[in-house]
Design a protein around this motif. Structure first.
Motif, PDB file in Angstrom:
ATOM      1  N   VAL A 249      18.634  23.154  61.951  1.00  0.00           N
ATOM      2  CA  VAL A 249      18.494  23.479  60.528  1.00  0.00           C
ATOM      3  C   VAL A 249      19.769  23.150  59.766  1.00  0.00           C
ATOM      4  N   LEU A 250      20.894  23.418  60.371  1.00  0.00           N
ATOM      5  CA  LEU A 250      22.183  23.178  59.718  1.00  0.00           C
ATOM      6  C   LEU A 250      22.703  21.767  59.958  1.00  0.00           C
ATOM      7  N   ALA A 251      22.513  21.259  61.162  1.00  0.00           N
ATOM      8  CA  ALA A 251      23.162  20.006  61.534  1.00  0.00           C
ATOM      9  C   ALA A 251      22.388  18.751  61.154  1.00  0.00           C
ATOM     10  N   LEU A 252      21.087  18.735  61.444  1.00  0.00           N
ATOM     11  CA  LEU A 252      20.331  17.481  61.312  1.00  0.00           C
ATOM     12  C   LEU A 252      20.205  16.975  59.872  1.00  0.00           C
ATOM     13  N   PRO A 253      19.804  17.804  58.894  1.00  0.00           N
ATOM     14  CA  PRO A 253      19.696  17.287  57.530  1.00  0.00           C
ATOM     15  C   PRO A 253      21.022  16.729  57.011  1.00  0.00           C
ATOM     16  N   ARG A 254      22.118  17.406  57.329  1.00  0.00           N
ATOM     17  CA  ARG A 254      23.425  16.950  56.857  1.00  0.00           C
ATOM     18  C   ARG A 254      23.792  15.604  57.489  1.00  0.00           C
ATOM     19  N   GLN A 255      23.489  15.438  58.769  1.00  0.00           N
ATOM     20  CA  GLN A 255      23.776  14.178  59.444  1.00  0.00           C
ATOM     21  C   GLN A 255      22.995  13.027  58.818  1.00  0.00           C
ATOM     22  N   ILE A 256      21.727  13.273  58.562  1.00  0.00           N
ATOM     23  CA  ILE A 256      20.875  12.218  58.005  1.00  0.00           C
ATOM     24  C   ILE A 256      21.323  11.845  56.602  1.00  0.00           C
ATOM     25  N   ASN A 257      21.564  12.829  55.761  1.00  0.00           N
ATOM     26  CA  ASN A 257      21.935  12.554  54.372  1.00  0.00           C
ATOM     27  C   ASN A 257      23.310  11.912  54.247  1.00  0.00           C
ATOM     28  N   ALA A 258      24.200  12.240  55.161  1.00  0.00           N
ATOM     29  CA  ALA A 258      25.570  11.731  55.060  1.00  0.00           C
ATOM     30  C   ALA A 258      25.773  10.398  55.774  1.00  0.00           C
ATOM     31  N   ASN A 259      25.039  10.162  56.854  1.00  0.00           N
ATOM     32  CA  ASN A 259      25.345   9.015  57.707  1.00  0.00           C
ATOM     33  C   ASN A 259      24.283   7.927  57.720  1.00  0.00           C
ATOM     34  N   THR A 260      23.192   8.089  56.992  1.00  0.00           N
ATOM     35  CA  THR A 260      22.146   7.063  56.975  1.00  0.00           C
ATOM     36  C   THR A 260      21.752   6.744  55.537  1.00  0.00           C
ATOM     37  N   ASN A 261      20.928   5.722  55.395  1.00  0.00           N
ATOM     38  CA  ASN A 261      20.385   5.358  54.082  1.00  0.00           C
ATOM     39  C   ASN A 261      19.077   6.089  53.802  1.00  0.00           C
ATOM     40  N   MET A 262      18.808   7.099  54.613  1.00  0.00           N
ATOM     41  CA  MET A 262      17.586   7.876  54.443  1.00  0.00           C
ATOM     42  C   MET A 262      17.912   9.250  53.868  1.00  0.00           C
ATOM     43  N   GLN A 263      16.878   9.960  53.463  1.00  0.00           N
ATOM     44  CA  GLN A 263      17.023  11.285  52.869  1.00  0.00           C
ATOM     45  C   GLN A 263      16.242  12.301  53.688  1.00  0.00           C
ATOM     46  N   ALA A 264      16.844  13.457  53.918  1.00  0.00           N
ATOM     47  CA  ALA A 264      16.166  14.540  54.620  1.00  0.00           C
ATOM     48  C   ALA A 264      15.902  15.675  53.640  1.00  0.00           C
ATOM     49  N   ALA A 265      14.670  16.172  53.630  1.00  0.00           N
ATOM     50  CA  ALA A 265      14.300  17.261  52.723  1.00  0.00           C
ATOM     51  C   ALA A 265      13.511  18.314  53.484  1.00  0.00           C
ATOM     52  N   SER A 266      13.769  19.578  53.172  1.00  0.00           N
ATOM     53  CA  SER A 266      13.096  20.699  53.831  1.00  0.00           C
ATOM     54  C   SER A 266      11.871  21.123  53.022  1.00  0.00           C
ATOM     55  N   PRO A 267      10.671  21.090  53.616  1.00  0.00           N
ATOM     56  CA  PRO A 267       9.476  21.554  52.898  1.00  0.00           C
ATOM     57  C   PRO A 267       9.579  23.001  52.436  1.00  0.00           C
ATOM     58  N   ALA A 268      10.212  23.845  53.241  1.00  0.00           N
ATOM     59  CA  ALA A 268      10.326  25.269  52.863  1.00  0.00           C
ATOM     60  C   ALA A 268      11.155  25.437  51.596  1.00  0.00           C
ATOM     61  N   LEU A 269      12.304  24.757  51.538  1.00  0.00           N
ATOM     62  CA  LEU A 269      13.172  24.879  50.365  1.00  0.00           C
ATOM     63  C   LEU A 269      12.527  24.271  49.125  1.00  0.00           C
ATOM     64  N   GLU A 270      11.944  23.096  49.273  1.00  0.00           N
ATOM     65  CA  GLU A 270      11.358  22.417  48.110  1.00  0.00           C
ATOM     66  C   GLU A 270      10.090  23.118  47.629  1.00  0.00           C
ATOM     67  N   SER A 271       9.344  23.712  48.550  1.00  0.00           N
ATOM     68  CA  SER A 271       8.160  24.483  48.142  1.00  0.00           C
ATOM     69  C   SER A 271       8.569  25.704  47.338  1.00  0.00           C
ATOM     70  N   ALA A 272       9.681  26.341  47.749  1.00  0.00           N
ATOM     71  CA  ALA A 272      10.198  27.488  46.993  1.00  0.00           C
ATOM     72  C   ALA A 272      10.624  27.054  45.598  1.00  0.00           C
ATOM     73  N   ARG A 273      11.244  25.882  45.495  1.00  0.00           N
ATOM     74  CA  ARG A 273      11.623  25.351  44.177  1.00  0.00           C
ATOM     75  C   ARG A 273      10.394  25.096  43.323  1.00  0.00           C
ATOM     76  N   LEU A 274       9.373  24.530  43.938  1.00  0.00           N
ATOM     77  CA  LEU A 274       8.142  24.232  43.201  1.00  0.00           C
ATOM     78  C   LEU A 274       7.495  25.513  42.693  1.00  0.00           C
ATOM     79  N   LEU A 275       7.423  26.528  43.535  1.00  0.00           N
ATOM     80  CA  LEU A 275       6.834  27.798  43.113  1.00  0.00           C
ATOM     81  C   LEU A 275       7.644  28.441  41.995  1.00  0.00           C
ATOM     82  N   HIS A 276       8.969  28.261  42.052  1.00  0.00           N
ATOM     83  CA  HIS A 276       9.831  28.801  40.995  1.00  0.00           C
ATOM     84  C   HIS A 276       9.548  28.100  39.667  1.00  0.00           C
ATOM     85  N   ILE A 277       9.360  26.782  39.726  1.00  0.00           N
ATOM     86  CA  ILE A 277       9.075  26.011  38.504  1.00  0.00           C
ATOM     87  C   ILE A 277       7.720  26.407  37.932  1.00  0.00           C
TER      88      ILE A 277
END
Length: 412
Positions: A249-277
């Motif tokens: 949870v802590l290591a993998l998203p940061r590795q992907i976003n910092a060291n690759t040309n790809m983006q990592a996103a968490s469904p749990a976090l983004e779903s919470a953002r969507l519900l807030h909106i």
């Protein structure tokens, strides 16, 4: 006369006032009930759809857009990623399992998703008939897609380019229906599922790798889904990841976003953002509904207080014939309670009926609303209506309690 019958007769004596107050209060209750049903079912759908998906990896861009487009299939993906990079990520020690997704076409507005059978397992999907795809250009229909398209096993269809209905038809290379899924109540009910190779064949201008459709040799085996075609890297839309360990949870998203040309996103976090909106809009509707309820309470108060003056002589006669002060107090109070209870029942029924109608009419694409759903908070809503009825009739009831027989009769 029974006190309940007395209160009902008093309400029936003023049919217009009673009906208007009941409708106004019921509208407020129905509006809040519909919002509760929508919010509860939306949250339930978001949670069930994202269940089992810890991380989504896709092209750089908006994390919310990535989640909406690949998990909920409600937006346009930000782009594609190389399959070779996704395959490397699938072998990461912090990754337990992955599911690739490739988007690009639709059938009658339902998205066609190139993937693996693991995607069906993710949502507990089962075949109602037929089989899963085994070669390119074979498709398995979700339950809602099969119902809407009326396609049967063995029939062919041409996909439309893009993720919305009305795009260019790929009628030179058609899909064949080989399976239909049983209803699951999840996102796969609204999808057409196929092999990754099918999506690549259509968008790279290649002939189908399905031996049934190969013109040169119908008995030739299907080509493997290689990482490259004529030196060009294959691409997919996203990779769905399940973590092997909580440390990921802590290591993998940061590795992907910092060291690759790809983006990592968490469904749990983004779903919470969507519900807030979405919550801001729902709060506005709730405020409007509460205004309706308060207005109904004030209207009921005015109606009871006004008619009490007209009934002062009748109340005095009732006292003269033996009715107690408490009986008169209870009769007037019960009028407000009965009106509130009836309005609450009418409002809750209307809220569920309208929600069911909205779901059947397809007014909420991607969210199959149903009125056959009970939210525990609806009990508090009924108590709110009861409280409004009691408060609105409390002062008129006190006035009835204080009625002075001599003073009222002397006025006649």
């Amino acid at each position: 006369m029974n006190i309940v019958r007395l209160s009902l007769k008093q309400l029936a004596a003023r049919p217009l006032h009673t009906a208007l107050n009941a409708i106004l209060l019921a509208l407020g209750i129905a509006t809040i009930a519909m919002l509760m049903l929508f919010n509860a079912q939306m949250q339930d759908k978001l949670m069930r759809t994202a269940e089992g998906i810890d991380l989504v990896v896709g092209a750089k861009g908006s994390p919310l857009q990535l989640i909406l487009s690949t998990v909920y299939h409600a937006d346009i993906p930000p782009g594609n990623i190389p399959k070779r990079e996704a395959d490397k990520l699938a072998k990461h020690p912090l990754v337990e399992s992955t599911v690739p997704l490739a988007l690009g076409d639709n059938l009658l507005g339902y998205r066609i998703v190139g993937t693996t059978p693991a995607y069906i397992d993710l949502y507990g999907g089962k075949l109602a008939s037929g089989k899963l795809w085994s070669v390119s250009m074979e498709a398995v229909l979700g339950a809602n897609v099969a119902k809407k398209s009326q396609l049967q096993l063995g029939q062919e269809f041409a996909s439309s380019h893009g993720l919305a209905a009305g795009g260019h038809l790929h009628d030179d290379n058609k899909y064949q229906v080989v399976g239909i899924l049983a209803p699951t109540g999840t996102i796969i009910d609204d999808l057409v599922l196929t092999d990754l190779q099918s999506v690549w064949d259509l968008h790279e201008g290649q002939e189908s790798t399905n031996p049934v459709y190969q013109q040169a040799n119908p008995l030739a085996p299907a080509k493997p889904a290689d990482d490259e075609e004529d030196g060009k890297p294959r691409e997919i839309t996203a990779l769905l990841i399940k973590y092997k360990t909580p440390l990921a949870v802590l290591a993998l998203p940061r590795q992907i976003n910092a060291n690759t040309n790809m983006q990592a996103a968490s469904p749990a976090l983004e779903s919470a953002r969507l519900l807030h909106i979405v919550g801001f809009g729902l709060d506005a509707f709730r405020a409007f509904a509460l205004i309706l309820i308060v207005s109904a309470g004030l209207s009921l108060f005015v109606a009871l207080y006004t008619t009490l003056k007209e009934r002062r002589y009748d109340l005095a006669v009732m006292r003269l014939l033996g009715s107690t002060r408490l009986r008169l107090f209870s009769a007037v109070l019960l009028e407000g309670v009965l009106l509130a209870v009836g309005s609450a029942a009418l409002g809750l029924l209307a809220g569920h009926l309208v929600t069911e109608w909205a779901g059947r009419s397809g007014l909420t694409p991607g969210l199959t609303l149903t009125g056959h759903y009970w939210v525990p908070e609806e009990g508090w809503l009924a108590l709110l209506a009861l409280g409004v009825g009691i408060l609105a009739s409390l002062l008129p009831a006190i006035q009835a309690y204080r009625t002075d027989i001599g003073t009222v009769l002397s006025e006649r």
